[in-house]
Design a protein around this motif. Structure first.
Motif, PDB file in Angstrom:
ATOM      1  N   VAL A 185       0.890  -1.166   0.000  1.00 42.92           N
ATOM      2  CA  VAL A 185       0.000   0.000   0.000  1.00 42.92           C
ATOM      3  C   VAL A 185       0.925   1.211   0.000  1.00 42.92           C
ATOM      4  CG1 VAL A 185      -1.829   1.243   1.182  1.00 42.92           C
ATOM      5  CG2 VAL A 185      -1.781  -1.259   1.261  1.00 42.92           C
ATOM      6  N   GLY A 186       1.028   1.872  -1.144  1.00 40.34           N
ATOM      7  CA  GLY A 186       2.022   2.924  -1.329  1.00 40.34           C
ATOM      8  C   GLY A 186       1.453   4.318  -1.173  1.00 40.34           C
ATOM      9  N   SER A 187       2.279   5.218  -0.686  1.00 38.00           N
ATOM     10  CA  SER A 187       1.890   6.620  -0.509  1.00 38.00           C
ATOM     11  C   SER A 187       1.990   7.360  -1.835  1.00 38.00           C
ATOM     12  CB  SER A 187       2.797   7.273   0.542  1.00 38.00           C
ATOM     13  OG  SER A 187       4.136   7.278   0.072  1.00 38.00           O
ATOM     14  N   ASP A 188       1.805   8.680  -1.777  1.00 37.18           N
ATOM     15  CA  ASP A 188       1.811   9.458  -3.019  1.00 37.18           C
ATOM     16  C   ASP A 188       3.185   9.534  -3.668  1.00 37.18           C
ATOM     17  OD1 ASP A 188       2.919  11.088  -1.104  1.00 37.18           O
ATOM     18  OD2 ASP A 188       1.835  12.884  -1.689  1.00 37.18           O
ATOM     19  N   SER A 189       4.255   9.170  -2.939  1.00 34.22           N
ATOM     20  CA  SER A 189       5.573   9.147  -3.570  1.00 34.22           C
ATOM     21  C   SER A 189       5.650   8.013  -4.596  1.00 34.22           C
ATOM     22  CB  SER A 189       6.673   8.966  -2.517  1.00 34.22           C
ATOM     23  OG  SER A 189       6.480   7.761  -1.804  1.00 34.22           O
ATOM     24  N   ALA A 233      -0.430  -3.844  -6.131  1.00 26.77           N
ATOM     25  CA  ALA A 233      -0.090  -2.741  -5.227  1.00 26.77           C
ATOM     26  C   ALA A 233      -1.185  -1.672  -5.264  1.00 26.77           C
ATOM     27  CB  ALA A 233       1.252  -2.143  -5.606  1.00 26.77           C
ATOM     28  N   VAL A 234      -1.599  -1.226  -4.080  1.00 25.85           N
ATOM     29  CA  VAL A 234      -2.592  -0.157  -3.964  1.00 25.85           C
ATOM     30  C   VAL A 234      -1.853   1.124  -3.610  1.00 25.85           C
ATOM     31  CG1 VAL A 234      -4.640   0.652  -2.726  1.00 25.85           C
ATOM     32  CG2 VAL A 234      -4.351  -1.790  -3.211  1.00 25.85           C
ATOM     33  N   THR A 235      -2.065   2.165  -4.378  1.00 29.49           N
ATOM     34  CA  THR A 235      -1.360   3.432  -4.145  1.00 29.49           C
ATOM     35  C   THR A 235      -2.362   4.572  -4.110  1.00 29.49           C
ATOM     36  OG1 THR A 235      -1.010   3.775  -6.520  1.00 29.49           O
ATOM     37  CG2 THR A 235       0.717   2.588  -5.314  1.00 29.49           C
ATOM     38  N   ILE A 236      -1.949   5.686  -3.509  1.00 30.90           N
ATOM     39  CA  ILE A 236      -2.854   6.827  -3.454  1.00 30.90           C
ATOM     40  C   ILE A 236      -2.131   8.080  -3.927  1.00 30.90           C
ATOM     41  CG2 ILE A 236      -4.078   5.781  -1.515  1.00 30.90           C
ATOM     42  CD1 ILE A 236      -2.962   7.850   0.292  1.00 30.90           C
ATOM     43  N   LEU A 237      -2.920   9.000  -4.424  1.00 33.03           N
ATOM     44  CA  LEU A 237      -2.421  10.286  -4.910  1.00 33.03           C
ATOM     45  C   LEU A 237      -3.434  11.364  -4.562  1.00 33.03           C
ATOM     46  CD1 LEU A 237      -0.964   9.904  -8.531  1.00 33.03           C
ATOM     47  CD2 LEU A 237       0.193  10.831  -6.539  1.00 33.03           C
ATOM     48  N   PRO A 238      -2.959  12.530  -4.168  1.00 35.76           N
ATOM     49  CA  PRO A 238      -3.919  13.632  -4.009  1.00 35.76           C
ATOM     50  C   PRO A 238      -4.715  13.805  -5.301  1.00 35.76           C
ATOM     51  CG  PRO A 238      -1.781  14.260  -3.121  1.00 35.76           C
ATOM     52  CD  PRO A 238      -1.587  12.936  -3.814  1.00 35.76           C
ATOM     53  N   LYS A 239      -6.020  13.978  -5.150  1.00 33.53           N
ATOM     54  CA  LYS A 239      -6.884  14.121  -6.337  1.00 33.53           C
ATOM     55  C   LYS A 239      -6.433  15.348  -7.126  1.00 33.53           C
ATOM     56  CE  LYS A 239     -11.273  13.087  -6.049  1.00 33.53           C
ATOM     57  NZ  LYS A 239     -11.492  12.109  -7.156  1.00 33.53           N
ATOM     58  N   ARG A 240      -6.184  15.129  -8.367  1.00 30.62           N
ATOM     59  CA  ARG A 240      -5.664  16.235  -9.173  1.00 30.62           C
ATOM     60  C   ARG A 240      -6.154  16.085 -10.601  1.00 30.62           C
ATOM     61  NH1 ARG A 240       0.471  14.003  -8.665  1.00 30.62           N
ATOM     62  NH2 ARG A 240       0.416  12.415 -10.272  1.00 30.62           N
ATOM     63  N   ALA A 241      -5.949  17.156 -11.356  1.00 29.93           N
ATOM     64  CA  ALA A 241      -6.370  17.161 -12.755  1.00 29.93           C
ATOM     65  C   ALA A 241      -5.285  17.807 -13.592  1.00 29.93           C
ATOM     66  CB  ALA A 241      -7.689  17.920 -12.903  1.00 29.93           C
ATOM     67  N   SER A 242      -5.270  17.456 -14.847  1.00 30.44           N
ATOM     68  CA  SER A 242      -4.323  18.084 -15.771  1.00 30.44           C
ATOM     69  C   SER A 242      -4.907  19.421 -16.223  1.00 30.44           C
ATOM     70  CB  SER A 242      -4.098  17.159 -16.972  1.00 30.44           C
ATOM     71  OG  SER A 242      -3.155  17.721 -17.834  1.00 30.44           O
ATOM     72  N   ILE A 243      -4.091  20.464 -16.143  1.00 32.80           N
ATOM     73  CA  ILE A 243      -4.548  21.812 -16.493  1.00 32.80           C
ATOM     74  C   ILE A 243      -4.247  22.073 -17.964  1.00 32.80           C
ATOM     75  CG2 ILE A 243      -4.456  24.240 -15.849  1.00 32.80           C
ATOM     76  CD1 ILE A 243      -5.358  22.274 -13.613  1.00 32.80           C
ATOM     77  N   ASP A 244      -5.312  22.073 -18.783  1.00 32.57           N
ATOM     78  CA  ASP A 244      -5.133  22.226 -20.229  1.00 32.57           C
ATOM     79  C   ASP A 244      -4.456  23.543 -20.579  1.00 32.57           C
ATOM     80  OD1 ASP A 244      -6.345  19.785 -20.584  1.00 32.57           O
ATOM     81  OD2 ASP A 244      -8.350  20.638 -20.878  1.00 32.57           O
ATOM     82  N   GLY A 245      -4.840  24.604 -19.880  1.00 31.77           N
ATOM     83  CA  GLY A 245      -4.235  25.913 -20.170  1.00 31.77           C
ATOM     84  C   GLY A 245      -2.730  25.896 -19.977  1.00 31.77           C
ATOM     85  N   PHE A 246      -2.260  25.185 -18.970  1.00 30.99           N
ATOM     86  CA  PHE A 246      -0.814  25.110 -18.747  1.00 30.99           C
ATOM     87  C   PHE A 246      -0.128  24.332 -19.867  1.00 30.99           C
ATOM     88  CE2 PHE A 246       2.945  22.911 -17.136  1.00 30.99           C
ATOM     89  CZ  PHE A 246       3.713  24.003 -16.747  1.00 30.99           C
ATOM     90  N   ASP A 247      -0.782  23.259 -20.329  1.00 28.64           N
ATOM     91  CA  ASP A 247      -0.195  22.488 -21.431  1.00 28.64           C
ATOM     92  C   ASP A 247       0.012  23.383 -22.655  1.00 28.64           C
ATOM     93  OD1 ASP A 247      -0.095  20.162 -19.975  1.00 28.64           O
ATOM     94  OD2 ASP A 247      -2.004  19.378 -20.718  1.00 28.64           O
ATOM     95  N   GLN A 248      -1.007  24.166 -22.993  1.00 25.80           N
ATOM     96  CA  GLN A 248      -0.888  25.073 -24.145  1.00 25.80           C
ATOM     97  C   GLN A 248       0.222  26.095 -23.913  1.00 25.80           C
ATOM     98  OE1 GLN A 248      -4.822  26.716 -24.535  1.00 25.80           O
ATOM     99  NE2 GLN A 248      -5.775  24.681 -24.788  1.00 25.80           N
TER     100      GLN A 248
END
Length: 824
Positions: free
Chosen positions: A307-311, A329-344
């Motif tokens: 059970v892995g942390s966000d690292s 393996a079960v892992t967790i990550l802070p809920k997040r999203a990809s920011i399209d504006g930043f990609d552009q």
């Protein structure tokens, strides 16, 4: 703010030492302007924010900075520049106020970051310039450094902790985008620190909820040495202790500089508690990879359930070429999203339009594997020349770094706080008014802690009283089989409580059933738990044996005397009640003998009646013979009463007839032997016949002797009325399945012997007279048969007593005693 000592604020007590430390650096800084203004990005603005990013990795021994970090460094730093552009172009946020920045490189090292962060506090250090004069005697013109109102960063928790200690002394608010150590939630020590990512204590709670949802109660922990790993595991252990239900089998720490074979030792140690298959891991990517490699070397693929942390999160680098070991393996990550504006924004960056980023040229060379030409520097022949026409995402791989969203949210949090502060302090001003010049750090902190707005991913950004963001996590599982796209799959979310789709989970080899990680398996029914001292998740199972049943999971209790445990020993059931059945061999043999006895007795009685007036019958004493035959008949008849089902009437007749038949028989026999003895004893002394030898006298004597027995029985009736009982103790063998309750009359072994005692006295007395009469003449030949009868009767009863009492412990006691009593 106050601590132990004399109640002075911590910063006041530290100031003398701090000023000495600063003085040394100020002298050095004056000598080296470059050192005072390290490599940094300076963006002008009305209000300046600081930025701390790990642009470079930690350098080797003796060197501060190593290679460039493209994602964690450049991506995150560019996210801050992007956010500043967005804020400055937003007419509804800080109108007529431009945000500037001073961005520094921490080189992923806490001590170096502390040195760099002096840049942020130099404007607050009052310098004495009274003794400084220019060569022409004029006072010097000293450039006033820009004042930083807040700092965005740092990334690593160890760096944030180090920097927070200095920023709080100068009341500069700090908002981190990636530091998750629980230690930073201490609002007394880090009161100017806030973060837009949830602390590891939330992460630890989410991991504990996952462990409980999987039904595990015995796990090990594995942590990389340092703030992140150790704090994360400590938070998990503390929460699990408080919540209960989960025990820690092993708590293993990975050293900063592991020696050869260190990871093999770690795997060996984890296997000391092999039942604890679940492993909670707070470790960096390199350590995760080496743990998986060591597990494979030990041939333990599929044994450990990580059970892995966000690292660990959803990264592919730690599990590259180790997918079989990491499966499940079960892992967790802070809920997040990809920011399209930043990609552009980021993919449009080039050497021409991004000159404000002083590290961009280095990134360009690293990203496109080329070399920029510089005056006086020869191009290496093994490196291609950069044209400047390369495009990010087209000529190189690009994927938005996971914390970009949080960097943007951190900048916006400070911007919204400044906006609210400006509206309250400068309601009619279009720019920075005197009330905000300078910006007061503690007041700005209050505004930061009260912001609440929709962030770049559409989720709300807010802080609690400790400056922590709410916990929102996605839960992943690394799956290999039964999927067209092997890899990490979202199987749940955690937002203050867990939502886990167990049916979507699969484990090593595609197994859908959740594997177990428990110290002790559940006890079977009828077994109680005997806890292992000091380990509440471990126990031994002990069978509730004998006549015990399982009262609860920890207790065995003995069933009531009239009951026995059920086959599964979880309850008691009634003990079957038995009685002597007519078809039992113990009943058939005595009954058969009794039938023959009754038949024989009846034959004799009929014969006597038929030949009642013959000399032989008259000579034998008809009256006493009939009494004797009646007693013998009753003795045979009692057999059927002893076999019959006990009841009040049956029990009453048993008491009455058991001793009465024998009393009648032996009374008649005693009267006969006594008469013979008295006649011949009297004949030796005189010719006068003795008294009371007539038939009437003989009958009277006999009935007097019999009446003693009858009187005793009726006294017994008065004292203890006849009734039945169910005896559960008589047939209570070690195996409770064989236990039976016996329905019988309330007649103890002793009461039976007492009932027969009078008859035995009569029998012994009769035997004495039979012995004394053995020498009578042949004409009185009945004396010798009577003597023979009495001798054999004594032998039978001497044998009966030990048999009757010697079988008291036998499981067949009732049957043996009834049979021996009736047969005797």
């Amino acid at each position: 703010m106050t601590s132990s000592g004399h109640g002075y604020p911590l910063w006041l007590r530290l100031l003398p030492a701090l000023w000495l430390w600063f003085a040394e650096h100020v002298i050095q800084l004056r000598a080296s302007h470059q050192h005072f203004h390290p490599h940094s990005i300076k963006i002008p603005g009305d209000i300046t924010l600081g930025g701390l990013f790990p642009i470079h990795a930690r350098g080797p021994h003796g060197v501060n900075c190593g290679e460039l970090k493209k994602e964690k460094g450049i991506h995150r730093m560019e996210a801050m520049l992007y956010a500043l552009d967005q804020v400055n172009s937003d007419p509804g946020l800080l109108p007529n106020i431009t945000l500037g920045a001073r961005i520094l490189d921490t080189c992923s090292r806490d001590t170096y970051a502390l040195e760099q962060s002096l840049t942020f506090v130099q404007a607050l250090i009052q310098k004495d310039t009274s003794d400084i004069r220019c060569s022409n005697g004029e006072p010097p013109i000293i450039r006033k450094p820009e004042r930083v109102v807040g700092v965005i960063g740092a990334s690593a928790s160890s760096v944030s902790i180090m920097v927070a200690n200095i920023l709080r002394l100068f009341e500069i608010p700090q908002v981190s985008y990636a530091s998750t150590a629980p230690e930073l939630s201490d609002n007394n020590r880090y009161d100017f620190f806030s973060r837009v990512v949830p602390p590891d204590s939330y992460q630890a709670q989410a991991m504990l909820d996952i462990v409980k949802a999987l039904g595990w109660n015995y796990v090990s922990t594995l942590a990389s040495e340092g703030n992140y790993g150790e704090s994360g595991v400590e938070a998990f252990m503390q929460i699990s202790r408080e919540a209960g239900g989960v025990c820690i089998a092993q708590s293993v720490k990975i050293p900063r500089e592991p020696t050869a074979g260190e990871f093999d030792k770690i795997i060996k140690r984890l296997m000391e508690t092999s039942n604890a298959r679940g492993v909670i891991i707070f470790a960096n990517e390199d350590d995760i990879k080496r743990v998986l490699e060591a597990a494979r070397r030990a041939n333990l693929t599929g044994h450990f359930l990580f059970v892995g942390s966000d690292s660990w999160g959803a990264k592919s680098s730690p599990i590259a070429e180790l997918e079989d070991v990491a499966e499940g393996a079960v892992t967790i990550l802070p809920k997040r999203a990809s920011i399209d504006g930043f990609d552009q924004y980021f993919m449009s960056r080039s050497l021409e339009n991004n000159r404000r980023n002083i590290w961009f040229a280095e990134f360009w060379e690293d990203d496109f594997k080329c070399k920029l030409t510089r005056p006086g520097v020869k191009l290496s022949p093994d490196k291609k020349k950069c044209t400047g026409d390369e495009r990010i995402g087209q000529d190189s791989s690009y994927e938005q770094e996971g914390k970009v969203q949080f960097v943007i949210d951190a900048v916006y949090a400070v911007a919204h706080a400044l906006h609210n502060m400006h509206q309250n302090l400068c309601p009619s001003s279009h720019g920075v008014c005197s009330n905000m010049d300078p910006v007061e750090g503690r007041l700005l902190l209050d505004y930061i802690r009260t912001v609440n707005f929709n962030g770049s991913a559409g989720t709300s950004v807010l802080f609690n009283e400790n400056g922590d963001a709410p916990g929102r996590y996605d839960i992943f599982q690394f799956q290999m089989t039964n999927h067209s796209h092997p890899g990490y799959h979202v199987i749940g979310q955690w937002t203050n409580n867990l939502r886990l789709n167990l049916e979507e989970m699969q484990w090593s080899g595609g197994d859908r059933s959740v594997p177990e990680s428990v110290c002790s398996f559940p006890c079977k029914s009828g077994e109680r738990k005997k806890m292992v001292k000091g380990v509440p998740c471990c126990w031994h199972c002990e069978l509730c044996d004998g006549y015990q049943y399982q009262l609860d999971e920890f207790t065995c209790q003995t069933c009531p005397s009239d009951m026995r445990p059920a086959p599964n020993r979880t309850a008691c059931r009634s003990t079957p009640i038995i009685k002597l059945e007519w078809n039992s061999p113990w009943a058939l043999v005595p009954a058969t003998l009794a039938m023959f006895g009754i038949l024989a007795t009846s034959t004799v009685v009929i014969t006597f009646i038929r030949f009642n007036d013959t000399p032989i019958v008259r000579a034998s004493g008809r009256e006493l013979s009939y009494v004797l035959l009646a007693g013998i008949f009753l003795i045979y008849l009692i057999t059927f009463l002893m076999i019959a089902e006990p009841g009040v009437v049956v029990c009453a007749f048993r008491r009455l007839l058991l001793g009465l038949g024998m009393a009648i028989t032996y009374s008649a026999m005693l009267t006969k032997t006594n008469r013979i003895y008295r006649i011949f004893e009297q004949g030796k002394r005189s010719v006068t016949p003795p008294k009371f030898i007539s038939p009437t006298s003989q009958l009277l004597i006999t009935f007097v002797l019999i009446s003693v027995q009858v009187l005793g029985v009726f006294v017994w009736f008065a004292v203890v009325p006849p009734h039945t009982i169910i005896d559960y103790e008589e047939l209570r063998p070690p195996n409770p399945d064989l236990a039976r309750g016996i329905l019988k009359c309330d007649m103890s072994d002793l009461s039976i012997i007492c009932c027969l005692a009078y008859s035995i006295v009569l029998m012994v007395t009769c035997t004495v007279y039979a012995v004394k009469s053995r020498g009578v003449p042949e004409t009185f030949n009945e004396a010798k048969p009577i003597g023979f009868t009495m001798y054999t009767t004594c032998i039978i009863w001497l044998a009966f007593v030990p048999i009757f009492f010697g079988t008291a412990q036998s499981t067949e006691k009732m049957f043996i005693q009834t049979a021996t009593l009736t047969v005797s």
